[in-house]
Design an enzyme around this catalytic site. Sequence first.
Site, PDB file in Angstrom:
ATOM      1  N   LYS A 181       0.865  -1.185   0.000  1.00  0.00           N
ATOM      2  CA  LYS A 181       0.000   0.000   0.000  1.00  0.00           C
ATOM      3  C   LYS A 181       0.904   1.238   0.000  1.00  0.00           C
ATOM      4  CE  LYS A 181      -2.193   3.064   2.119  1.00  0.00           C
ATOM      5  NZ  LYS A 181      -2.089   4.552   1.846  1.00  0.00           N
ATOM      6  N   GLU A 256       9.275   1.553  11.253  1.00  0.00           N
ATOM      7  CA  GLU A 256      10.360   2.526  11.115  1.00  0.00           C
ATOM      8  C   GLU A 256       9.711   3.892  11.087  1.00  0.00           C
ATOM      9  OE1 GLU A 256      12.311   5.352   9.868  1.00  0.00           O
ATOM     10  OE2 GLU A 256      12.454   4.381   7.908  1.00  0.00           O
ATOM     11  N   GLU A 384       9.394  16.316  15.126  1.00  0.00           N
ATOM     12  CA  GLU A 384       9.860  16.174  13.750  1.00  0.00           C
ATOM     13  C   GLU A 384       9.099  17.127  12.830  1.00  0.00           C
ATOM     14  OE1 GLU A 384      11.019  12.442  10.949  1.00  0.00           O
ATOM     15  OE2 GLU A 384       8.959  12.467  11.679  1.00  0.00           O
TER      16      GLU A 384
END
Length: 487
Positions: A181, A256, A384
């Site tokens: 996906k 990750e 982030e």
Amino acid sequence: MTEHTLTVAGVAVDTRHWIGGERVASTETFTDVSPIDGSVLGEISRGTATEAAAAVAAAKAAFPAWAATPRAERARILHAVADGVEKRLEELAIVETTDNGALLRSHRRGVMPRVAHNFRFFADWLLKLEHEDFETRGHTNHVSWDPAGPSVLITPWNAPLMLATWKVAPALAAGNTVILKPAEWTPLTASLLADIAAESGLPAGVLNVVQGYGSEIGDALTSHPDVRRISFTGSVPTARRIAASAAANLTPLSLELGGKSPLLVFADADLDLAVDLAVEQYDNAGQVCLAATRFLVEESVAEEFTRRFVKKAGQLTQGDPRDEATDIGPNIHPRQLEKIDGFVQRALAAGACAVIGGHRKDAQYYAPTLLTDVAQDSEIVQEEVFGPVLTLQSFTDEDEAVRLANDTRFGLAATLATGDPERAERVTARLVAGTVWTNCFFVRDLQAPFGGSRHSGVGREGGTWSFDFYCDVKNTVTAPTGWRNHG
């Protein structure tokens, strides 16, 4: 252009899903837009739980035969896929650049060759995958890697095909079947990969590609009881949702996730090298999970480092990623640009100083930015941004450098610049990170473990670690001939 085909720089791309060896259209679509200029590339089939179920069923049906395929034959097919990637390298490069805005020169020279290498590496690693037999009281222990089953791979938009094949190649090599996906902002090269895999002889149902939104098709995939592995690269909030979805079936996960990695520059470092490493963090418009976005510079050289950095960063060219002279391209989407600017403007309002940048250039591009006068507990240091935004703080000694480096919830990577090998050994041993680079950056080998600590991820992939994840590792214990166990 047909109803289900769009053309990108002369390359035809099918907009439908690839399920069970056939193209499958959805009744609904979503719009794919190029980040280079905001132009509409086309309408893409928008999958739902229906397509998710069909893809998992196809993968489940194809699994027994693919799992039973001899290692050498699986490896041969993966090498054929690599051959197909290399034959269409230029097409893949221009489509990827148009779809995600990364530099065309990088796609041609580095990224797409790495895509082919992903398949070759794991094909070759499969053939030498073994663990030496060992004895226990005369009994022989034999370790094997058994294919686990259908695997859902959910990939990001910042390096779409490279990061997809980093997962697809080991999963297929392991004998698993795959449902890929891709991110909805960058679906095109995944569709081309399906064509290449089919042309290379990969059996129907072994690789399936479904497109759509995570909330519609992603949840249906990650909660499916027939899925035996899930690998995801992306944000922490999405990872939490995937983990919760997978929990009911105890489906193993490899995650990750994001990073807020430090670059530590000591006074004994080669400052020119340190500055080169620092400027490299603007790669891909700052849309790199491993990027060292927090500069931690020893106080005695901070001013000189900053002066050299500003000069070097000023030589970068920002513009159309298809131009060979361009160093920094656009950010992926107006929504991402809004997010980046929100971080920066809040930081400036809180007292940060923009040494360079600090603003948008236009609707697609954000000016390379360096912020100083930032507090360690501030949002801009802790969260982030995923854009061309860096911060700089100073430290006085090793202990403070390590404390600042480790003082976030992330732990994906760290980079260290020092001229003292003993210091390098001391500091790297204390850094919380899945990967640490000393006097270099982004040197990656597929046989090395890759993953993050803390909120930067769960698990490791690469080399044998990938097979450990995508397989059920089994130990078979055999008694010596004529031996009887009396308890």
